[in-house]
Design an enzyme around this catalytic site. Structure first.
Site, PDB file in Angstrom:
ATOM      1  N   CYS A 380      -8.238   3.901  -9.351  1.00 50.25           N
ATOM      2  CA  CYS A 380      -7.797   5.240  -9.808  1.00 50.25           C
ATOM      3  C   CYS A 380      -6.358   5.258 -10.574  1.00 50.25           C
ATOM      4  CB  CYS A 380      -7.450   5.927  -8.567  1.00 50.25           C
ATOM      5  SG  CYS A 380      -7.849   7.604  -8.954  1.00 50.25           S
ATOM      6  N   HIS A 519     -11.686   3.909  -5.611  1.00 49.63           N
ATOM      7  CA  HIS A 519     -11.165   3.295  -3.841  1.00 49.63           C
ATOM      8  C   HIS A 519     -11.363   2.216  -3.329  1.00 49.63           C
ATOM      9  CE1 HIS A 519      -7.791   5.384  -4.719  1.00 49.63           C
ATOM     10  NE2 HIS A 519      -7.865   6.584  -4.871  1.00 49.63           N
ATOM     11  N   GLU A 521     -10.569  -0.273  -1.341  1.00 48.58           N
ATOM     12  CA  GLU A 521     -10.024  -0.717  -0.598  1.00 48.58           C
ATOM     13  C   GLU A 521     -10.378  -0.105   0.705  1.00 48.58           C
ATOM     14  OE1 GLU A 521      -8.848   0.956  -3.187  1.00 48.58           O
ATOM     15  OE2 GLU A 521      -7.228   2.314  -2.847  1.00 48.58           O
TER      16      GLU A 521
HETATM   17  N1  GLN Z   1      -3.351  11.033 -10.872  1.00 41.63           N
HETATM   18  C1  GLN Z   1      -5.006  10.597 -10.500  1.00 41.63           C
HETATM   19  C2  GLN Z   1      -5.771  11.608 -10.176  1.00 41.63           C
HETATM   20  O1  GLN Z   1      -5.435  12.580 -10.202  1.00 41.63           O
HETATM   21  C3  GLN Z   1      -4.630   9.634  -9.958  1.00 41.63           C
HETATM   22  C4  GLN Z   1      -5.465   9.272  -8.797  1.00 41.63           C
HETATM   23  C5  GLN Z   1      -5.245   8.321  -7.511  1.00 41.63           C
HETATM   24  O2  GLN Z   1      -4.681   7.264  -7.944  1.00 41.63           O
HETATM   25  N2  GLN Z   1      -5.845   8.576  -6.411  1.00 41.63           N
HETATM   26  O3  GLN Z   1      -6.895  11.480 -10.878  1.00 41.63           O
END
Ligand code: GLN
Length: 547
Positions: A380, A519, A521
């Site tokens: 992310c 994600h 994970e």
């Molecule tokens: N802050 C970033 C976004 O909102 C990444 C979010 C995250 O890593 N879950 O896109």
């Protein structure tokens, strides 16, 4: 109709109620039953999505886009059953539902009270989907005696009365402290805790007692006598080397048998524990160790990245190596050269995160991994940072950055290689957002499909070109920089089905450099390690043989 198991806790918090619930769920599955696990949390936040990871640990995201408590992650890792929106609720959500109904006039002007309105709302929640499974396990957050918990305890008491006899069983988790001076395990706190439960009309059928060592027969009998449970329903939950030993350990202690006895299910189907025996074998017979640096922001509380830590462990199991993860505060790299900190690690992981603090350090970590050819997994925000690094250092865009940080700072400083996404497609409908929407639940959340490039490294790792992964973010890598970056060797190897949103990037001519907008994970399990984590740890292991 499901049978219900209510899991409560006493004496102190953090005893591992979530783990005990999850392990019990897996044991019932091993005996051939279907299960669903639920968490009822007494705090007043409407959902955990806006709670600080420093305070509350990670936010776990479900396929259907709910931001939930990290206990749901345990449930999934132990049972493989995908959690849903309707598997987690807080007092805040319950009250907000009740108040909404009151505003709408649903209660026809009646006086709204905790009993019956709030308790009814809780009971309705517990019963959702009760026809779908053999066992519904409901964990009540907090500790018996907490003011906030009372409506939940009252609701489960009523619930068990509403159901036919024998349909509900209560399991209570407590602590048996060991007093060194006298060399004794003390049962008194447990007695008090059960007394507290009984004063609100609940009588536990099973006691799970956390203790450092085994419970001597004398203490077991005393607990049974004073707490009014059967001696074989006193289950010792001793400290374990790994949480994944819990199903086998609790089975040896007789937990699942005691539960089936309490429901008078006889004869009890024989369990097939081969899945957990294999997991046990992999934990205890690891050959070698790999060191992974996790460069992030919320490094003080390990629970802030719970699923990542677990997924790395699973990746280790897949390769029969032990993974030693070390957390490094990204901010250090803003004033110091990352090299001396990162040399010696076999792989680098930059996890998700929010806000600008620490991001320049994460960009430096990505640069180190790319140029030194160290395996890199960016998740992310970790992918966004890898793209910004490439744009700045090989894509001739020295002022590349994310709109997230410009919004936060209130001024424009960057070329927005990562921009705020305001509309997108989910299934067959369009979702729209504004920059100043409420903070709660306004992200691209939950499961989305992605299409992987034929012949890409990720397609090979997944063994497929069609995947589905969970998301939680507001910002996206801008597709308009794709050509420029691909020319320099950063491939956009995974895209949303409409081809608008980059889901995965990978660096060519690198042993292992992958950034994912989702994600992975969250979907990894000890008995089914996520392919990206399994292959990332494999790359780390191969690298460890070179270093
Ligand atoms: N802050 C970033 C976004 O909102 C990444 C979010 C995250 O890593 N879950 O896109």
């Amino acid at each position: 109709m499901a049978r219900f198991i209510f899991i409560t806790g006493g004496v102190v918090s953090s005893l591992g109620k979530g783990l005990a619930s999850a392990a019990l769920g897996s044991l019932l599955q091993a005996r051939g039953f279907s299960v669903r696990l639920r968490k009822l949390d007494p705090y007043l936040n409407v959902d955990p999505g806006t709670m600080s990871p420093f305070e509350h640990g990670e936010v776990f995201v479900t396929d259907d886009g709910a931001e939930t408590d990290l206990d749901l992650g345990h449930y999934e890792r132990f049972t493989g059953v995908a959690a849903r929106k309707t598997d987690s609720v807080s007092s805040g959500r319950i009250y907000s539902n009740v108040l909404e109904k009151e505003r709408r006039g649903d209660y026809l002007g009646k006086t709204i009270q905790v009993i019956p309105h709030v308790t009814n709302e809780i009971k309705d929640f517990i019963a959702i989907g009760e026809d779908e499974v053999d066992f519904m396990l409901c964990e009540i957050g907090g500790t018996v005696g907490d003011i906030e918990g009372l409506p939940f305890f009252e609701a489960i008491r009523q619930f068990s009365q509403d159901k036919p006899r024998g349909q509900c069983v209560f399991m209570h988790l407590t602590l048996l402290p060991y007093i060194k001076a006298s060399g004794e395990l003390k049962t008194k706190p447990t007695q008090h805790s059960v007394k507290e439960l009984r004063s609100i009309g609940l009588a536990p059928d099973i006691l799970v007692c956390r203790s450092e060592g085994p419970i001597p027969e004398k203490e077991r009998e005393k607990l049974a006598l004073f707490c009014n449970v059967r001696p074989d329903a006193v289950i010792a939950a001793q400290d374990l080397k790994s949480i994944y030993e819990a199903p086998l350990a609790y089975h040896r202690e007789g937990m699942d048998q005691a539960v089936l006895d309490a429901f008078q299910i006889s004869p009890a189907p024989k369990p097939d524990l081969s899945r957990w025996e294999d997991v046990y074998d992999r934990i205890h017979h690891a050959e070698g160790e790999v060191k992974v640096a996790i460069v992030g922001k919320y490094t003080q509380l390990e629970d802030a990245y719970k699923s990542i830590a677990e997924a790395l462990t699973h990746g280790g199991m897949a390769n029969r190596v032990k993974v030693k993860a070390e957390w490094i505060d990204a901010e250090i790299f803003e004033s110091e050269d990352p090299a001396p900190h990162l040399e010696g690690f076999h792989a680098i992981l930059v996890p998700g995160g929010f806000g600008e603090r620490g991001t320049e350090g994460k960009i430096k970590a990505a640069e180190f991994a790319r140029t030194r050819k160290v395996p890199y997994l960016g998740i992310c925000l970790g992918m966004q940072m890898a793209v910004i690094e490439a744009a700045r250092n090989i894509g001739s865009m020295p002022d590349a950055g994310s709109e997230e940080f410009d919004h936060e700072a209130g001024k424009k400083r960057f070329t927005p290689v990562v921009y705020h996404l305001k509309e997108w497609v989910q299934g067959n409908h369009k979702v729209e957002r504004k920059v100043d929407d409420d903070k709660g639940g306004t992200m691209r959340l939950g499961a989305y499909d992605a299409v992987l490039g034929e012949g890409s490294r990720v397609a090979e790792i997944y063994g497929s070109t069609a995947i589905e992964e969970r998301h939680r973010h507001r910002y996206e890598v801008d597709i308009k920089y794709r050509d420029a970056l691909e020319k320099q060797g950063m491939l956009f190897s995974g895209m949303s089905p409409d081809g608008r949103l980059p889901e995965i990037v990978e660096v060519k001519d690198h042993p292992w450099f992958i950034g994912v907008q989702f994600h992975p994970e969250l979907k990894s399990k000890p008995f089914a390690p996520h392919p990206l984590f399994a292959d990332f740890v494999r790359a780390a292991r191969d690298n460890s043989r070179l270093v």
